[in-house]
Design a protein around this motif. Structure first.
Motif, PDB file in Angstrom:
ATOM      1  N   UNK A   1      -3.856  -9.727  -7.393  1.00 30.15           N
ATOM      2  CA  UNK A   1      -2.405  -9.546  -7.333  1.00 30.15           C
ATOM      3  C   UNK A   1      -1.912  -8.291  -8.026  1.00 30.15           C
ATOM      4  N   UNK A   2      -2.793  -7.369  -8.241  1.00 30.86           N
ATOM      5  CA  UNK A   2      -2.398  -6.040  -8.716  1.00 30.86           C
ATOM      6  C   UNK A   2      -3.275  -5.020  -7.989  1.00 30.86           C
ATOM      7  N   UNK A   3      -3.371  -5.239  -6.684  1.00 30.34           N
ATOM      8  CA  UNK A   3      -4.178  -4.367  -5.841  1.00 30.34           C
ATOM      9  C   UNK A   3      -3.522  -2.998  -5.734  1.00 30.34           C
ATOM     10  N   UNK A   4      -4.333  -2.026  -5.386  1.00 29.87           N
ATOM     11  CA  UNK A   4      -3.805  -0.675  -5.254  1.00 29.87           C
ATOM     12  C   UNK A   4      -2.755  -0.606  -4.150  1.00 29.87           C
ATOM     13  N   UNK A   5      -3.045  -1.193  -2.997  1.00 28.78           N
ATOM     14  CA  UNK A   5      -2.065  -1.122  -1.908  1.00 28.78           C
ATOM     15  C   UNK A   5      -0.824  -1.968  -2.209  1.00 28.78           C
ATOM     16  N   UNK A   6      -1.029  -3.100  -2.866  1.00 34.09           N
ATOM     17  CA  UNK A   6       0.104  -3.950  -3.234  1.00 34.09           C
ATOM     18  C   UNK A   6       1.049  -3.244  -4.183  1.00 34.09           C
ATOM     19  N   UNK A   7       0.479  -2.524  -5.153  1.00 32.17           N
ATOM     20  CA  UNK A   7       1.324  -1.813  -6.111  1.00 32.17           C
ATOM     21  C   UNK A   7       2.032  -0.629  -5.463  1.00 32.17           C
ATOM     22  N   UNK A   8       1.321   0.051  -4.568  1.00 36.69           N
ATOM     23  CA  UNK A   8       1.963   1.155  -3.840  1.00 36.69           C
ATOM     24  C   UNK A   8       3.133   0.625  -3.029  1.00 36.69           C
ATOM     25  N   UNK A   9       2.906  -0.466  -2.331  1.00 37.25           N
ATOM     26  CA  UNK A   9       3.967  -1.044  -1.506  1.00 37.25           C
ATOM     27  C   UNK A   9       5.148  -1.460  -2.370  1.00 37.25           C
ATOM     28  N   UNK A  10       4.868  -2.066  -3.501  1.00 40.36           N
ATOM     29  CA  UNK A  10       5.929  -2.514  -4.391  1.00 40.36           C
ATOM     30  C   UNK A  10       6.762  -1.341  -4.887  1.00 40.36           C
ATOM     31  N   UNK A  11       6.085  -0.300  -5.324  1.00 43.79           N
ATOM     32  CA  UNK A  11       6.794   0.850  -5.889  1.00 43.79           C
ATOM     33  C   UNK A  11       7.622   1.560  -4.834  1.00 43.79           C
ATOM     34  N   UNK A  12       7.022   1.769  -3.687  1.00 46.04           N
ATOM     35  CA  UNK A  12       7.711   2.540  -2.641  1.00 46.04           C
ATOM     36  C   UNK A  12       8.870   1.726  -2.062  1.00 46.04           C
TER      37      UNK A  12
END
Lengths: 358, 358, 358, 358
Positions: free
Chosen positions: D220-231
């Motif tokens: 639940x702190x994947x690279x793509x997940x965090x990118x999606x969250x931030x963007x």
């Protein structure tokens, strides 16, 4: 890890002799009336240089609110506050640059980071706690809306213990003494330490009144756990006690258990906390401060290359950090209670349904 | 809030008389050898019913690892462990269903949640700590890779203090006594309490050896702050002390400051922590347990409708929770050190560059 | 980092072919009625092997609640749930042990951890999402108390797009198709892929109805940010869209702005979210799944020593992961909304005062 | 919730027309060289008023570092930075005070908090993103130590798509266009929108080069997940895509799987991320911005008492927020990569042992 709290959170920055100290208070509910005078008065209680029992460093500790307050009310957005350092350039630090002051964090910061701002302890200076008091003032304004009060005072200095706890008197005492009968002896102990270039320890008592039952989030964000974390994390603190704490460990269950009656608990050995949750009684906390490590006697130390050195401190320092520390303890308890109140809103589904009138 | 830690984290679940207790340990680095026998041995130290100084509840406390370990090594994924309750259905709880046991969390859980599993304290039972020991065993396996050792023992029961700290002896003692000369007196005090249907408090000493300097994350995730949080959050704990703690508050700076020499610190009044960061010396913690609130004397209480009642407990309980609590304290310190080691890897950019050989 | 959420949190564990999968749901308010049948029915929607469009792996996906529920209601304590794997030992993995399957996480897990459970993808398998559905079912029971509904369906497979969105029809379709007119074409595309040992991608539409305005915590825990994080973090998902998303980027402000009237918004281009906060309109999310990487054609890969290899997969796999993924998306949105509802209780001081009737 | 990240974290404060914006960057490893000129240059890229395609608001966006940097290097302590607003008092806001601008967060902030700073959107203004760029500059200085580079540019405006991706050209273009052949058409589309008092949407492409494999923390702190969250959490963003994203959902496994060879991946449909972990290939992200909601045409809205109103905006606004948004996207990706690098240091026990040379 400069953030404390889960919902009512604060993040601090700044060094003792840097440009400024600051704090961002986050998670503050909207529509709380913000009284800037009150915040400044809280700062003034911790401000240095008010008596001979404190460091002579002069700082007005003027707080400036940069965000999060609009038309005198909180808006639910993060509240940025800054305190510019005024008296930070007065000294030549070349003599301490490569030395570690005994009892201070100099050694450990250098071990950890390989670099440090050596001016007045840099980030590890108790000056950082001014930012906590600013945040604590916001927390107190929240608590005020619920009629919750937090108080503190000095219950022991150099082993001289208060017999009575007069929080009203404490406010008028230059050492925040709770017991006017012991105040002079406590002051004398401090003066003796000053005269011999030494320092003394002390104990702070904090109480919170009118705290509703139910605050504290088991298992790992309990009210007592958070209090212990905050207080122990404070400069110079080496022990924390809730209620009868230490004495309780020497007591029996039949004596220590607070009997419950329809009118409330008969005693308060528990300090108002059972199972990590407030029980509606007064929250009672004692915080034990070691003597200020800054003393003006020659001490043994090493330099950053591990060469043996002797060291003789100059400068301005509190002879007993517990005194001004008491205000910080009080602020920290306010911050924790604010956080716990917000967290507790999630404890029952009925609170949520009521909010939406279902 | 059933999660503890930032990087090496654990989350627990389960009630005293529910189906099972469990823990998910998250953030464990990959490639640590997992010795299941070791984990079970740790559990056995805390397991109830080993002597007459403990509750007679029989539980084998067998841990089953459900995930996160492959071919005997950690894989970096979350480690789920479960301990099924075996002895949970032996009792009729109708008499305590609507009553709050004095000194217990019954009252506060009901105030907070409006509902509670009243069987043996439910979630608030110290039985939950078995999950912490399971997690702690994983932490100890990590510490072992770095030659760090954590030890504990009983240094005081009912006010009877140990004069010597023999951790080897402690392992062989049924009350984990550190001082063989005081053990019998301590046992007598417990037996006296048992005979009078009462209970006694006690104090646990924990030490960590070979801890590298630099552990602890200022300002709000300090090593001492986290220790205080974890220990105070443990059932029945009401005070926590680092190093000389309480005594330090009555000392002078000239005595309390640990002088630094090229061969290390001359003394360890600080308990191995300065500014919230380990200084390379032994970590020394004392944890003060109140007497077990479960006693077999008649007590005053109220029911859930606030009617005054008297209450006479039946059942099986530890006469002194500090004894088995010592193992939990030890586990918690191991868990904190594991977390702090992982966090400290981020302290300097050089560590990152070295990792990628830049 | 196996935990998701701030207040309504869940932590998962377990591998595809390990002993069990599990989840701990934490932060659930007390006194929510728990219908175990409902939870199992949710599991059944995601359960494999229900049609020829899904993997033929047989798992009953029976959830067992181990804690946190008492007398049919939540108690505010952590809810542990476990799903034992039944069909995990059926295969010899020696042929994939040292190979990385293209399009899968095998390569990256090995790079990161240096070890991996290679059986069926281990922790990286979509089988982990069964734990999310179990957690999501608890979230849905919370949402039900507030009459909030979350729905999902397939709006596109292999480029064949639904023209209508019939969520009632979707429930009856073996591929959860939203458009009965397109269902057959979509099924044919899947069948064609199966026949050619290939796989297809698809798009899931999720809607939440009756969501109150005000959910979402700016700036870094916004409703849309959390939705994006959760969905993108799901196996095989490579794009996430809120409302008109992609189309909006090609539109003009004068068209894309949803005009506000006293009866509500005239349009819902925004997908019910403005500034990261729900506006009271339907939440609309589209989630784009890549084709299942598990295909039965020969592919190029390397082994763990970076030797070039060819690879031909055997086994059982979903030809289109979007289908069963839709249920997981729906669960994730329910989990996020539950979390946001709890967080939003802290938005105004009046909610707190009302709770204490001040 | 104004904090982003787990280890490399930042917390922002400030409103569009308040006294100042600011950010506290926490978790920055010690001993990183801080080039203040570089930070200011990053700010200048996002600074408003550089061309006619941007708002005409004039702000020098001068960043002042208040803490955390000593002798030109980071010290491991929190870095406080402040940007004082210079041009914040130029307008009378009485006409928008009680109205909600369509497409903006005015309505939702008021619903949530019951109060808002209505001057220029207050906290919800994209002006807050200047603090993210300041934080991002610190992250970039960390990435530089590892030779990791992050780049961005405009790949689409008003549906006019770039065919080539020339990041060098982009730096010289006043609209950060990636394709010099399409730049004029894209500019014309913006000018047309300006002329008709309207706005247009756009798409930003971000790439990170030389990113090591292994970054990202499942589940639940994947690279793509965090990118999606931030963007997605960024103002005006309504969709986020990794690699081939949307196109992948219409593709087949046999085409979309990136074949692995001893020389690396043959293609990069995955955008450098598999299972939420970087695979060593370029990270490729597309971010879809809706048209600026601030347009100068008459629109329908309501006031705070839900009376129907018409609204005609005055003031200064970006006709296409994607342009200056590109710099913010780039900063966010840098911040995420810095965080992921620090987190990844805990992935294997060997890294820890190497640090202590065991």
């Amino acid at each position: 890890m400069n953030t404390f709290g889960k919902r009512f959170r604060f993040t601090t920055f700044g060094e003792s002799h840097g440009k400024a100290l600051g704090v961002v208070v986050d998670g503050v509910p909207a529509c709380i009336k913000i009284d800037e005078n009150f915040i400044q008065k809280e700062m003034d209680k911790r401000r240095p240089g008010k008596s001979k029992y404190e460091t002579s460093r002069k700082e007005s500790d003027k707080v400036e609110i940069l965000s999060g307050v609009f038309d005198g009310f909180t808006t639910g957005t993060s509240i940025g506050m800054v305190i510019f350092n005024e008296n930070q350039k007065s000294k030549d630090y070349s003599n301490v640059k490569d030395l570690f002051r005994p009892g201070h964090a100099d050694f450990t910061y250098f071990q950890k980071y390989g670099i440090r701002d050596y001016r007045g302890g840099g980030r590890s200076s108790a000056r950082e706690t001014s930012a906590r008091v600013a945040a604590g003032a916001i927390a107190k304004l929240l608590l005020k809306e619920l009629n919750i009060e937090v108080k503190s005072g000095i219950c022991e200095i150099a082993g001289i213990q208060a017999d009575i706890q007069d929080f009203e008197y404490s406010k008028t005492s230059s050492i925040y003494a709770l017991d006017s009968n012991k105040e002079n002896k406590q002051k004398e102990a401090i003066q003796t330490a000053i005269n011999s270039h030494d320092s003394v320890g002390g104990v702070v008592l904090i109480k919170a009144l009118n705290v509703p039952a139910g605050l504290g989030e088991p298992m790992y964000h309990k009210l007592d756990g958070q209090i212990a974390s905050a207080m122990m994390g404070l400069n110079a603190v080496k022990a924390v006690e809730i209620g009868d704490g230490i004495q309780a460990s020497r007591s029996k269950g039949s004596i220590n258990n607070d009997q419950i009656t329809s009118k409330g608990f008969e005693t308060n050995h528990s300090g108002g906390i059972l199972g990590g949750i407030s029980n509606g009684d007064d929250i009672v906390v004692k915080v034990y401060f070691k003597p200020t490590p800054s003393i003006f006697c020659e001490q043994k130390t090493v330099d950053i290359n591990n060469n043996d050195k002797t060291y003789l401190l100059k400068g301005r320092h509190d002879p007993c950090v517990a005194i001004r520390g008491s205000i910080v303890c009080e602020s920290l308890l306010a911050l924790i209670l604010a956080d716990m109140l917000l967290l507790n809103m999630n404890s029952k589904i009925d609170y949520l349904k009521n909010m939406y009138s279902l």
